[in-house]
Design a protein around this motif. Structure first.
Motif, PDB file in Angstrom:
ATOM      1  N   LEU A  58      82.859  12.496 118.638  1.00 19.47           N
ATOM      2  CA  LEU A  58      82.993  11.848 119.947  1.00 19.47           C
ATOM      3  C   LEU A  58      82.937  10.334 119.808  1.00 19.47           C
ATOM      4  O   LEU A  58      83.781   9.604 120.362  1.00 19.47           O
ATOM      5  N   GLU A  59      81.933   9.850 119.105  1.00 13.33           N
ATOM      6  CA  GLU A  59      81.730   8.415 118.986  1.00 13.33           C
ATOM      7  C   GLU A  59      82.827   7.764 118.144  1.00 13.33           C
ATOM      8  O   GLU A  59      83.281   6.650 118.440  1.00 13.33           O
ATOM      9  N   ARG A  60      83.285   8.446 117.110  1.00 14.79           N
ATOM     10  CA  ARG A  60      84.303   7.882 116.219  1.00 14.79           C
ATOM     11  C   ARG A  60      85.661   7.787 116.899  1.00 14.79           C
ATOM     12  O   ARG A  60      86.410   6.831 116.684  1.00 14.79           O
ATOM     13  N   THR A  61      85.998   8.781 117.719  1.00 10.98           N
ATOM     14  CA  THR A  61      87.331   8.842 118.318  1.00 10.98           C
ATOM     15  C   THR A  61      87.401   8.277 119.726  1.00 10.98           C
ATOM     16  O   THR A  61      88.495   7.948 120.198  1.00 10.98           O
ATOM     17  N   GLY A  62      86.247   8.192 120.401  1.00  9.73           N
ATOM     18  CA  GLY A  62      86.260   7.789 121.795  1.00  9.73           C
ATOM     19  C   GLY A  62      86.717   8.888 122.735  1.00  9.73           C
ATOM     20  O   GLY A  62      86.997   8.638 123.913  1.00  9.73           O
ATOM     21  N   ALA A  63      86.816  10.105 122.238  1.00 12.22           N
ATOM     22  CA  ALA A  63      87.265  11.232 123.058  1.00 12.22           C
ATOM     23  C   ALA A  63      86.248  11.568 124.134  1.00 12.22           C
ATOM     24  O   ALA A  63      85.057  11.239 124.025  1.00 12.22           O
ATOM     25  N   ALA A  64      86.727  12.226 125.184  1.00 14.21           N
ATOM     26  CA  ALA A  64      85.840  12.730 126.221  1.00 14.21           C
ATOM     27  C   ALA A  64      85.439  14.169 125.956  1.00 14.21           C
ATOM     28  O   ALA A  64      84.434  14.653 126.476  1.00 14.21           O
ATOM     29  N   SER A  65      86.230  14.864 125.142  1.00 18.21           N
ATOM     30  CA  SER A  65      85.985  16.287 124.862  1.00 18.21           C
ATOM     31  C   SER A  65      86.428  16.588 123.442  1.00 18.21           C
ATOM     32  O   SER A  65      87.559  16.266 123.053  1.00 18.21           O
ATOM     33  N   VAL A  66      85.545  17.190 122.664  1.00 20.88           N
ATOM     34  CA  VAL A  66      85.825  17.539 121.277  1.00 20.88           C
ATOM     35  C   VAL A  66      85.576  19.031 121.095  1.00 20.88           C
ATOM     36  O   VAL A  66      84.586  19.574 121.609  1.00 20.88           O
ATOM     37  N   GLY A  67      86.452  19.679 120.381  1.00 21.55           N
ATOM     38  CA  GLY A  67      86.269  21.094 120.093  1.00 21.55           C
ATOM     39  C   GLY A  67      86.593  21.416 118.650  1.00 21.55           C
ATOM     40  O   GLY A  67      87.197  20.605 117.940  1.00 21.55           O
ATOM     41  N   GLY A  68      86.217  22.604 118.231  1.00 20.71           N
ATOM     42  CA  GLY A  68      86.478  23.059 116.877  1.00 20.71           C
ATOM     43  C   GLY A  68      87.219  24.369 116.874  1.00 20.71           C
ATOM     44  O   GLY A  68      88.072  24.623 117.722  1.00 20.71           O
ATOM     45  N   VAL A  69      86.877  25.233 115.946  1.00 21.24           N
ATOM     46  CA  VAL A  69      87.598  26.484 115.724  1.00 21.24           C
ATOM     47  C   VAL A  69      86.679  27.663 116.019  1.00 21.24           C
ATOM     48  O   VAL A  69      85.538  27.713 115.555  1.00 21.24           O
ATOM     49  N   MET A  70      87.199  28.597 116.807  1.00 21.74           N
ATOM     50  CA  MET A  70      86.510  29.866 117.040  1.00 21.74           C
ATOM     51  C   MET A  70      86.729  30.773 115.837  1.00 21.74           C
ATOM     52  O   MET A  70      87.874  31.066 115.479  1.00 21.74           O
ATOM     53  N   VAL A  71      85.646  31.196 115.222  1.00 17.34           N
ATOM     54  CA  VAL A  71      85.741  32.119 114.088  1.00 17.34           C
ATOM     55  C   VAL A  71      85.210  33.470 114.554  1.00 17.34           C
ATOM     56  O   VAL A  71      84.001  33.726 114.555  1.00 17.34           O
ATOM     57  N   GLY A  86      92.893  15.922 115.139  1.00 14.89           N
ATOM     58  CA  GLY A  86      93.681  15.009 115.961  1.00 14.89           C
ATOM     59  C   GLY A  86      93.654  15.402 117.429  1.00 14.89           C
ATOM     60  O   GLY A  86      92.919  16.312 117.836  1.00 14.89           O
ATOM     61  N   PRO A  87      94.438  14.708 118.251  1.00 17.50           N
ATOM     62  CA  PRO A  87      94.505  15.015 119.687  1.00 17.50           C
ATOM     63  C   PRO A  87      94.905  16.474 119.913  1.00 17.50           C
ATOM     64  O   PRO A  87      95.690  17.039 119.158  1.00 17.50           O
ATOM     65  N   ALA A  88      94.358  17.068 120.958  1.00 18.84           N
ATOM     66  CA  ALA A  88      94.570  18.495 121.204  1.00 18.84           C
ATOM     67  C   ALA A  88      94.837  18.757 122.678  1.00 18.84           C
ATOM     68  O   ALA A  88      94.521  17.953 123.546  1.00 18.84           O
ATOM     69  N   GLU A  89      95.438  19.916 122.913  1.00 20.60           N
ATOM     70  CA  GLU A  89      95.709  20.373 124.283  1.00 20.60           C
ATOM     71  C   GLU A  89      94.419  20.751 125.000  1.00 20.60           C
ATOM     72  O   GLU A  89      94.233  20.461 126.174  1.00 20.60           O
ATOM     73  N   SER A  90      93.514  21.401 124.289  1.00 19.96           N
ATOM     74  CA  SER A  90      92.259  21.846 124.871  1.00 19.96           C
ATOM     75  C   SER A  90      91.195  21.842 123.785  1.00 19.96           C
ATOM     76  O   SER A  90      91.492  21.598 122.610  1.00 19.96           O
ATOM     77  N   ALA A  91      89.964  22.089 124.190  1.00 19.50           N
ATOM     78  CA  ALA A  91      88.847  22.126 123.242  1.00 19.50           C
ATOM     79  C   ALA A  91      88.089  23.418 123.459  1.00 19.50           C
ATOM     80  O   ALA A  91      87.654  23.704 124.580  1.00 19.50           O
ATOM     81  N   TYR A  92      87.932  24.201 122.410  1.00 19.65           N
ATOM     82  CA  TYR A  92      87.161  25.439 122.517  1.00 19.65           C
ATOM     83  C   TYR A  92      85.692  25.094 122.783  1.00 19.65           C
ATOM     84  O   TYR A  92      85.082  24.307 122.054  1.00 19.65           O
ATOM     85  N   LEU A  93      85.135  25.698 123.808  1.00 18.73           N
ATOM     86  CA  LEU A  93      83.790  25.396 124.306  1.00 18.73           C
ATOM     87  C   LEU A  93      83.705  23.925 124.716  1.00 18.73           C
ATOM     88  O   LEU A  93      83.768  23.593 125.883  1.00 18.73           O
ATOM     89  N   GLY A  94      83.539  23.020 123.796  1.00 19.58           N
ATOM     90  CA  GLY A  94      83.591  21.607 124.133  1.00 19.58           C
ATOM     91  C   GLY A  94      82.280  20.869 123.935  1.00 19.58           C
ATOM     92  O   GLY A  94      81.214  21.314 124.358  1.00 19.58           O
ATOM     93  N   ILE A  95      82.360  19.739 123.244  1.00 19.59           N
ATOM     94  CA  ILE A  95      81.284  18.758 123.147  1.00 19.59           C
ATOM     95  C   ILE A  95      81.782  17.575 123.968  1.00 19.59           C
ATOM     96  O   ILE A  95      82.761  16.920 123.591  1.00 19.59           O
ATOM     97  N   MET A  96      81.145  17.289 125.104  1.00 17.04           N
ATOM     98  CA  MET A  96      81.761  16.444 126.119  1.00 17.04           C
ATOM     99  C   MET A  96      80.803  15.361 126.619  1.00 17.04           C
ATOM    100  O   MET A  96      79.588  15.487 126.509  1.00 17.04           O
ATOM    101  N   ARG A  97      81.396  14.331 127.195  1.00 14.64           N
ATOM    102  CA  ARG A  97      80.620  13.262 127.814  1.00 14.64           C
ATOM    103  C   ARG A  97      80.327  13.633 129.265  1.00 14.64           C
ATOM    104  O   ARG A  97      81.247  13.878 130.054  1.00 14.64           O
ATOM    105  N   ARG A  98      79.056  13.643 129.609  1.00 18.41           N
ATOM    106  CA  ARG A  98      78.649  14.108 130.937  1.00 18.41           C
ATOM    107  C   ARG A  98      79.259  13.263 132.052  1.00 18.41           C
ATOM    108  O   ARG A  98      79.708  13.790 133.072  1.00 18.41           O
ATOM    109  N   ASP A  99      79.295  11.943 131.875  1.00 21.75           N
ATOM    110  CA  ASP A  99      79.818  11.078 132.941  1.00 21.75           C
ATOM    111  C   ASP A  99      81.279  11.384 133.246  1.00 21.75           C
ATOM    112  O   ASP A  99      81.695  11.402 134.407  1.00 21.75           O
TER     113      ASP A  99
END
Length: 350
Positions: free
Chosen positions: A114-127, A160-173
């Motif tokens: 989040l901090e490195r990219t400035g993204a509002a929502s970060v996700g990974g891979v569902m295993v 990289g940039p994505a259409e959606s984020a699985y679950l999501g690590i997000m900025r509350r504001d």
């Protein structure tokens, strides 16, 4: 001069919970065991469970002050998530589900991303993984492009940039700014939320190094109910967006429509509605897509790999076909008539 504050930002995990007695302890443990140096809390939105889940959660909360509870009598996932987010105290929100387990470094890596990219929502891979033979077949369907269409949060890909984020690590504001989850959407709420974040000019990001273990439905009936409900709500979302969605979402409904046409062609030929001279040609055209699909299923059944047994291959074929037809039929209904409050009953019925 005061030293800059290097304490990592606080993290609030939010988890909607309903009838998860077999999974809830592992889900909670994976959150509480995160190797993260900042302050954390776990806010669980409890639905009216009937299997002892709530009693177990309350016992865990009594023993650990990091666990907090909000009531979610409506049972709907987006409503529960919104209640948990509003009750949360920290600037980073991490969505988790009771059917998931986070990898050990999930939070630290997610916040860093989040901090490195400035993204509002970060996700990974569902295993996806399984405990029983059928659940393992469902997990294979989740992890395969043949099952869910190859979305990056299922099969991985480049960061990289994505259409959606699985679950999501997000900025509350940012979540509060866009109005949180849409409480009128019972399935696909994460995709819709991330779309609104992107529409508002925010970045959604995939980091495939973020891994989440997911335990899928463990019976055919539950799988069919889940995928039908998910298809209905995807159709509703496409209906709302005027059809603007990735092409992969249209493959299962196209399969269902082609199969229906194949059946009608067979009936028309059998009853004489198709002329004998042109009927076979018309029938061949109508049945070609379905025949190709059946050939694919037959190949999955007959081609052995990695020491699989015939029974394991058969279970996978059943799972894939169920995913496609239940989702596709639901999509058609949702796109044509709307979701009309449809709910996923795969956890409320055996």
């Amino acid at each position: 001069m005061a030293e800059p504050d290097t304490t990592p930002p606080g993290v609030s995990y939010v988890m909607p919970v309903y009838n998860e007695i077999h999974y809830i302890d592992d889900a909670i443990d994976s959150v509480l065991a995160q190797g993260y140096d900042g302050p954390t809390e776990l806010v669980l939105a409890l639905g009216p469970s009937t299997d002892g889940t709530n009693e177990r959660v309350r016992a865990r909360a009594a023993d650990d002050p990091r666990i907090r509870i909000v009531e979610n009598p409506d049972m709907a996932i987006p409503i529960g998530l919104n209640r948990a987010i509003r009750a949360s105290r920290y600037p980073i929100v991490v969505r988790v589900d009771a059917h998931t387990e986070l990898s050990d470094n999930y939070t630290a890596l997610g916040v860093e991303t989040l901090e490195r990219t400035g993204a509002a929502s970060v996700g990974g891979v569902m295993v996806a993984t399984g405990r029983t033979a059928f659940q393992r077949a469902v997990a294979r369907g989740y992890n395969s492009p043949l099952g869910l269409g190859g979305a990056s949060y299922h099969v991985g890909g480049d960061e990289g940039p994505a259409e959606s984020a699985y679950l999501g690590i997000m900025r509350r504001d940012e979540l509060l700014d866009i109005g949180l989850y849409d409480e009128n959407i019972n399935r696909g709420e994460d995709w819709e939320l991330n779309k609104r974040l992107r529409d508002a000019g925010h970045l959604v990001w995939l980091n495939p190094a973020l891994r989440v273990t997911y335990w899928p439905r463990d019976t055919w009936q539950k799988l069919a109910r889940q995928f039908r409900a998910t298809g209905i709500w995807r159709g509703e979302i496409v209906r709302r967006s005027g059809g603007r969605s990735p092409l992969r979402y249209y493959a299962p409904p196209a399969l269902v429509a082609a199969s229906a046409l194949s059946l009608l062609g067979v009936l028309a030929l059998a009853t004489g509605l198709l002329a004998p001279d042109t009927g076979p040609i018309a029938l061949a055209v109508l049945t070609a897509p379905t025949a190709l699909y059946l050939a694919l299923l037959a190949a999955l059944l007959l081609v052995r790999s990695s020491g699989e047994t015939l029974r394991e291959r058969a279970a996978f074929v059943v799972v894939v076909a169920t995913m496609h037809f239940a989702w596709g039929a639901g999509f058609i209904g949702g796109a044509l008539f709307g979701a009309r409050g449809s709910v996923d009953r795969s956890r409320t019925e055996s």
